[in-house]
Write an enzyme that holds these catalytic residues in place. Structure first.
Site, PDB file in Angstrom:
ATOM      1  N   THR A  28       0.847  -1.199   0.000  1.00 33.28           N
ATOM      2  CA  THR A  28       0.000   0.000   0.000  1.00 33.28           C
ATOM      3  C   THR A  28       0.882   1.248   0.000  1.00 33.28           C
ATOM      4  O   THR A  28       1.945   1.256   0.625  1.00 33.28           O
ATOM      5  CB  THR A  28      -0.891  -0.019   1.260  1.00 33.28           C
ATOM      6  OG1 THR A  28      -1.760  -1.153   1.181  1.00 33.28           O
ATOM      7  CG2 THR A  28      -1.742   1.245   1.381  1.00 33.28           C
ATOM      8  N   THR A  31       4.385   4.285  -3.654  1.00 29.99           N
ATOM      9  CA  THR A  31       5.326   3.448  -4.411  1.00 29.99           C
ATOM     10  C   THR A  31       4.624   2.164  -4.858  1.00 29.99           C
ATOM     11  O   THR A  31       4.794   1.721  -6.000  1.00 29.99           O
ATOM     12  CB  THR A  31       6.569   3.130  -3.562  1.00 29.99           C
ATOM     13  OG1 THR A  31       6.959   4.301  -2.848  1.00 29.99           O
ATOM     14  CG2 THR A  31       7.729   2.660  -4.427  1.00 29.99           C
ATOM     15  N   GLY A  82       6.286  -0.807  -0.322  1.00 31.86           N
ATOM     16  CA  GLY A  82       7.169   0.297   0.045  1.00 31.86           C
ATOM     17  C   GLY A  82       7.522   0.254   1.521  1.00 31.86           C
ATOM     18  O   GLY A  82       7.183  -0.687   2.235  1.00 31.86           O
ATOM     19  N   ASP A  84       8.601   3.228   4.982  1.00 34.79           N
ATOM     20  CA  ASP A  84       8.846   4.611   5.414  1.00 34.79           C
ATOM     21  C   ASP A  84      10.308   4.808   5.773  1.00 34.79           C
ATOM     22  O   ASP A  84      10.854   5.895   5.565  1.00 34.79           O
ATOM     23  CB  ASP A  84       7.926   4.942   6.594  1.00 34.79           C
ATOM     24  CG  ASP A  84       6.477   4.845   6.181  1.00 34.79           C
ATOM     25  OD1 ASP A  84       6.088   5.570   5.252  1.00 34.79           O
ATOM     26  OD2 ASP A  84       5.737   4.012   6.744  1.00 34.79           O
ATOM     27  N   LYS A  94       7.012   0.759   8.765  1.00 33.09           N
ATOM     28  CA  LYS A  94       5.936   0.847   7.791  1.00 33.09           C
ATOM     29  C   LYS A  94       4.661   1.300   8.498  1.00 33.09           C
ATOM     30  O   LYS A  94       4.589   1.246   9.711  1.00 33.09           O
ATOM     31  CB  LYS A  94       5.700  -0.516   7.126  1.00 33.09           C
ATOM     32  CG  LYS A  94       6.855  -0.926   6.226  1.00 33.09           C
ATOM     33  CD  LYS A  94       6.601  -2.200   5.443  1.00 33.09           C
ATOM     34  CE  LYS A  94       5.258  -2.296   4.812  1.00 33.09           C
ATOM     35  NZ  LYS A  94       4.903  -1.155   3.936  1.00 33.09           N
ATOM     36  N   GLY A  95       3.701   1.735   7.712  1.00 24.87           N
ATOM     37  CA  GLY A  95       2.423   2.134   8.297  1.00 24.87           C
ATOM     38  C   GLY A  95       2.082   3.592   8.085  1.00 24.87           C
ATOM     39  O   GLY A  95       1.069   4.066   8.593  1.00 24.87           O
ATOM     40  N   GLY A  96       2.931   4.288   7.300  1.00 23.40           N
ATOM     41  CA  GLY A  96       2.612   5.681   6.971  1.00 23.40           C
ATOM     42  C   GLY A  96       1.253   5.792   6.282  1.00 23.40           C
ATOM     43  O   GLY A  96       0.584   6.818   6.372  1.00 23.40           O
ATOM     44  N   GLU A 103      -0.533  -5.353   5.968  1.00 25.71           N
ATOM     45  CA  GLU A 103       0.757  -5.523   5.295  1.00 25.71           C
ATOM     46  C   GLU A 103       1.570  -6.624   5.974  1.00 25.71           C
ATOM     47  O   GLU A 103       2.154  -7.485   5.308  1.00 25.71           O
ATOM     48  CB  GLU A 103       1.541  -4.198   5.317  1.00 25.71           C
ATOM     49  CG  GLU A 103       0.925  -3.141   4.419  1.00 25.71           C
ATOM     50  CD  GLU A 103       1.539  -1.760   4.562  1.00 25.71           C
ATOM     51  OE1 GLU A 103       1.323  -0.938   3.672  1.00 25.71           O
ATOM     52  OE2 GLU A 103       2.228  -1.498   5.562  1.00 25.71           O
ATOM     53  N   LYS A 121      14.652   6.769   1.865  1.00 21.10           N
ATOM     54  CA  LYS A 121      14.113   5.904   2.929  1.00 21.10           C
ATOM     55  C   LYS A 121      15.197   5.099   3.652  1.00 21.10           C
ATOM     56  O   LYS A 121      14.945   4.513   4.697  1.00 21.10           O
ATOM     57  CB  LYS A 121      13.083   4.921   2.334  1.00 21.10           C
ATOM     58  CG  LYS A 121      11.969   5.565   1.512  1.00 21.10           C
ATOM     59  CD  LYS A 121      11.003   6.312   2.379  1.00 21.10           C
ATOM     60  CE  LYS A 121       9.827   6.912   1.637  1.00 21.10           C
ATOM     61  NZ  LYS A 121       8.894   5.996   1.057  1.00 21.10           N
TER      62      LYS A 121
HETATM   63  C1  5RP Z   1       1.566   2.016   4.101  1.00 19.45           C
HETATM   64  C2  5RP Z   1       3.041   1.806   4.106  1.00 19.45           C
HETATM   65  C3  5RP Z   1       3.808   2.332   2.933  1.00 19.45           C
HETATM   66  O1  5RP Z   1       4.501   1.286   2.350  1.00 19.45           O
HETATM   67  C4  5RP Z   1       4.766   3.377   3.401  1.00 19.45           C
HETATM   68  O2  5RP Z   1       4.042   4.375   4.113  1.00 19.45           O
HETATM   69  C5  5RP Z   1       5.523   4.026   2.234  1.00 19.45           C
HETATM   70  O3  5RP Z   1       4.620   4.753   1.469  1.00 19.45           O
HETATM   71  P1  5RP Z   1       5.064   5.526   0.155  1.00 19.45           P
HETATM   72  O4  5RP Z   1       5.409   4.500  -0.860  1.00 19.45           O
HETATM   73  O5  5RP Z   1       3.847   6.335  -0.212  1.00 19.45           O
HETATM   74  O6  5RP Z   1       6.233   6.398   0.519  1.00 19.45           O
HETATM   75  O7  5RP Z   1       3.616   1.246   4.983  1.00 19.45           O
HETATM   76  O8  5RP Z   1       0.991   1.611   5.309  1.00 19.45           O
END
Ligand code: 5RP
Length: 223
Positions: A28, A31, A82, A84, A94-96, A103, A121
């Site tokens: 999610t 990316t 992806g 964070d 992760k979890g942004g 996930e 990152k």
């Molecule tokens: C979502 C996530 C994403 O993988 C993480 O936040 C990176 O996001 P992005 O690809 O928009 O930088 O853990 O819960």
């Protein structure tokens, strides 16, 4: 190159890890969205996908990709997502995008976690990005106090002025100010707090491969 160009480059590189006639786990975020758009180009070569969020499921379906419930799946060669933050050892925050629990569940079924990320990152130590923790709503203040007691500053994630509600009906605490020297230990410690659903530390089972987008091309880190 812009950040989006770096994300698109790693998404394109990740297609090489998709196994033909198999099920692919899909993460999610922005990316992962680039990856979904690349996956759509080879959709006839895969059996189906498993999504880590409602948003990802909707994007996969919009491309005509079959989305299976994880309960119907027994094997999955790769999960592609992806992060964070990621360390040179493959531990991640992760979890942004608030999808950390699904996930982690989907990733746990996959043989390999392929992390796709732009170069910003990669960090020596996790913790500058606030650590997301999914919590049962009735426990959010109780859990916040316990997270504060281990040295962080837990803040309830809001959306449009209201607590953000995850796909699982829970809330997210973002823990600021942690310097995470022992990601495996902290993952276990936080997961053991009553009321915590999942912590967004992916350390005990981290990435197997990271495709990192840099100005000089996509670098492959193996863990
Ligand atoms: C979502 C996530 C994403 O993988 C993480 O936040 C990176 O996001 P992005 O690809 O928009 O930088 O853990 O819960």
């Amino acid at each position: 190159m812009t950040q989006d160009e770096l994300k698109r480059a790693v998404a394109q590189a990740a297609v090489a890890y998709v196994v033909e006639n198999e099920i692919v786990g899909v993460g999610t975020g922005s990316t992962a969205n680039f990856f979904i758009d690349e996956l759509a180009k080879i959709k006839h070569k895969i059996k189906a996908a498993v999504a880590s969020s409602e948003a990802t499921a909707a994007r996969l379906r919009s491309h005509g990709i079959t989305v299976l419930d994880l309960n119907e799946v027994t094997s999955m060669p790769v999960y592609i997502d992806g992060a964070d933050e990621i360390t040179p050892q493959g531990a991640m925050i992760k979890g942004g995008g608030a999808a950390l629990t699904r996930e982690k569940i989907v990733a746990s079924v996959a043989e390999k976690f392929i992390c796709i990320a732009d170069g910003s990152k990669l960090v020596d130590q996790l913790g500058r990005f606030p650590l997301p923790v999914e919590v049962i709503p009735m426990a959010h203040t109780v859990v916040a106090r316990k997270l504060n007691a281990i040295g962080g500053e837990a803040r309830l994630r809001l959306k449009d002025g209201q607590p953000l509600i995850t796909d699982n009906g829970n809330m997210i605490l973002d823990v600021h100010g942690l310097q995470i020297a022992d990601p495996v230990g902290l993952e276990a410690l936080i997961n053991n707090i009553v009321g915590v659903v999942t912590v967004g530390l992916f350390a005990r089972q981290g990435a197997n491969v990271c495709l990192l987008g840099t100005e000089t091309g996509v670098k492959t880190l193996q863990f």
